[in-house]
Write an enzyme that holds these catalytic residues in place. Sequence first.
Site, PDB file in Angstrom:
ATOM      1  N   ARG A  50       0.785  -1.328   0.009  1.00 56.42           N
ATOM      2  CA  ARG A  50      -0.089  -0.035   0.035  1.00 56.42           C
ATOM      3  C   ARG A  50       0.853   1.266   0.038  1.00 56.42           C
ATOM      4  O   ARG A  50       0.515   2.091  -0.720  1.00 56.42           O
ATOM      5  CB  ARG A  50      -0.936   0.047   1.209  1.00 56.42           C
ATOM      6  CG  ARG A  50      -2.091  -0.709   1.011  1.00 56.42           C
ATOM      7  CD  ARG A  50      -2.529  -1.328   2.455  1.00 56.42           C
ATOM      8  NE  ARG A  50      -1.489  -2.560   2.737  1.00 56.42           N
ATOM      9  CZ  ARG A  50      -1.719  -3.622   2.382  1.00 56.42           C
ATOM     10  NH1 ARG A  50      -2.671  -4.046   1.708  1.00 56.42           N
ATOM     11  NH2 ARG A  50      -0.769  -4.494   2.466  1.00 56.42           N
ATOM     12  N   THR A  51       1.805   1.326   1.018  1.00 62.28           N
ATOM     13  CA  THR A  51       2.556   2.628   1.017  1.00 62.28           C
ATOM     14  C   THR A  51       3.278   3.035  -0.245  1.00 62.28           C
ATOM     15  O   THR A  51       2.933   4.122  -0.730  1.00 62.28           O
ATOM     16  CB  THR A  51       3.515   2.468   2.106  1.00 62.28           C
ATOM     17  OG1 THR A  51       2.797   1.999   3.418  1.00 62.28           O
ATOM     18  CG2 THR A  51       4.080   3.974   2.679  1.00 62.28           C
ATOM     19  N   LYS A  79      26.355  -4.311  -1.337  1.00 64.62           N
ATOM     20  CA  LYS A  79      27.966  -4.391  -1.437  1.00 64.62           C
ATOM     21  C   LYS A  79      28.420  -3.553  -0.323  1.00 64.62           C
ATOM     22  O   LYS A  79      29.673  -3.472  -0.337  1.00 64.62           O
ATOM     23  CB  LYS A  79      28.310  -3.530  -2.891  1.00 64.62           C
ATOM     24  CG  LYS A  79      27.521  -4.049  -4.140  1.00 64.62           C
ATOM     25  CD  LYS A  79      27.965  -3.040  -5.406  1.00 64.62           C
ATOM     26  CE  LYS A  79      27.049  -3.556  -6.241  1.00 64.62           C
ATOM     27  NZ  LYS A  79      27.011  -2.101  -7.437  1.00 64.62           N
ATOM     28  N   ARG A 100      11.413   3.651   2.997  1.00 70.23           N
ATOM     29  CA  ARG A 100      10.986   2.672   4.138  1.00 70.23           C
ATOM     30  C   ARG A 100      12.276   1.919   4.530  1.00 70.23           C
ATOM     31  O   ARG A 100      12.924   1.391   3.553  1.00 70.23           O
ATOM     32  CB  ARG A 100       9.902   1.590   3.769  1.00 70.23           C
ATOM     33  CG  ARG A 100       9.570   0.471   4.525  1.00 70.23           C
ATOM     34  CD  ARG A 100       8.513  -0.243   4.316  1.00 70.23           C
ATOM     35  NE  ARG A 100       7.298   0.424   4.813  1.00 70.23           N
ATOM     36  CZ  ARG A 100       6.065  -0.230   4.657  1.00 70.23           C
ATOM     37  NH1 ARG A 100       5.757  -1.335   4.515  1.00 70.23           N
ATOM     38  NH2 ARG A 100       4.948   0.824   5.119  1.00 70.23           N
ATOM     39  N   HIS A 128       5.481   5.560  11.453  1.00 75.31           N
ATOM     40  CA  HIS A 128       4.745   5.521  10.117  1.00 75.31           C
ATOM     41  C   HIS A 128       3.843   6.616  10.051  1.00 75.31           C
ATOM     42  O   HIS A 128       2.603   6.462   9.803  1.00 75.31           O
ATOM     43  CB  HIS A 128       4.154   4.138   9.816  1.00 75.31           C
ATOM     44  CG  HIS A 128       3.834   3.819   8.568  1.00 75.31           C
ATOM     45  ND1 HIS A 128       3.723   4.823   7.546  1.00 75.31           N
ATOM     46  CD2 HIS A 128       3.282   2.522   8.152  1.00 75.31           C
ATOM     47  CE1 HIS A 128       3.358   3.932   6.278  1.00 75.31           C
ATOM     48  NE2 HIS A 128       3.296   2.920   6.392  1.00 75.31           N
TER      49      HIS A 128
HETATM   50  N1   CP Z   1      -0.172  -0.074   5.924  1.00 77.51           N
HETATM   51  C1   CP Z   1       0.986  -0.282   5.336  1.00 77.51           C
HETATM   52  O1   CP Z   1       2.106   0.299   5.612  1.00 77.51           O
HETATM   53  O2   CP Z   1       1.021  -1.195   4.467  1.00 77.51           O
HETATM   54  P1   CP Z   1       2.408  -1.824   3.442  1.00 77.51           P
HETATM   55  O3   CP Z   1       3.377  -2.522   4.261  1.00 77.51           O
HETATM   56  O4   CP Z   1       1.536  -2.669   2.513  1.00 77.51           O
HETATM   57  O5   CP Z   1       2.843  -0.394   2.890  1.00 77.51           O
END
Ligand code: CP
Length: 299
Positions: A50-51, A79, A100, A128
């Site tokens: 999603r993100t 590396k 991320r 998040h």
């Molecule tokens: N909600 C969320 O962070 O989903 P993903 O890990 O799929 O990005």
Amino acid sequence: MKQDLLTIEDLDRKEIEEILHKAKEFCERRERNDLRGGVLASCFFEPSTRTRLSFETAMLRLGGSVIGFSEAGSTSSQKGEILEDTMRVVGSFADVIVLRHFEAGAAKKAAKATKTPVVNAGDGANEHPSQTLVDLFTVWISQGKIDGLRLAIMGDLKYGRTVHSLVKALSLYQVKIDFVSPKELTLPEDLKEMLKGKDVACSYHEDIEAAIKDADVVYTTRVQKERLQGEVLHHRYVLKKEMLAGCRHNMKILHPLPRVDELDREIDHTPFAYYFEQAQYGVPVRMALLASLLKKEKI
Ligand code: CP
């Protein structure tokens, strides 16, 4: 607004609400050229559906372009390149970095290495913040308000980064929060203290049904198995359809997703289920965030 979004605390309530209102406009009018010519670097060292895809869709809908990677294995980190060097170089290519990473504090480290804005798309068990904007938007749209609501937040409160950011944001509102978790996965002490210091009405439960019966919103989360540090879970926290019998008729269930087995699929067909709408709001909310961070004149 600050240059980076590393923690939800980088936004005050007014800035959060400006983004939510802008997201509502984007729900109605999806195509805009606000960021034409801009480049988003999508740097995902940990899995995401999603993100990553909603940030990328958001940038494309705003007229910009996307570069990036979806796994660490295809990058020079394999590396031995350190994150700071990667971010310095990627920042010299792009107008914004969405990062991320498995390490708590990685986004902060990245922001120190580049002048390009960095958005924390999840750093270990820390935060998040863009998910919180999606969550607040979903609460607001589904209930018409945030102030005055009662929320039950359940599941992995210890390692759930979406919970950590959400709790900080909710502390800016007049809400009541019932936390439900196995005792091994209770909310970290610093967050409990923060809530106490801000006089947020909170209670802590192990029994799901007691916590959800008066809730306007039930926010469920997955146990972050990848982050457990030897905790032995004696209870599995599963929200089942039959538990919803006495709930408020307008209660909505949210989940940042992915779900595993903590949210019974039978609930999907009830009026309480709102988590797929929540995921869909990821695009307009992230459009609003990117448009706010990257005014056209910065590109
Ligand atoms: N909600 C969320 O962070 O989903 P993903 O890990 O799929 O990005």
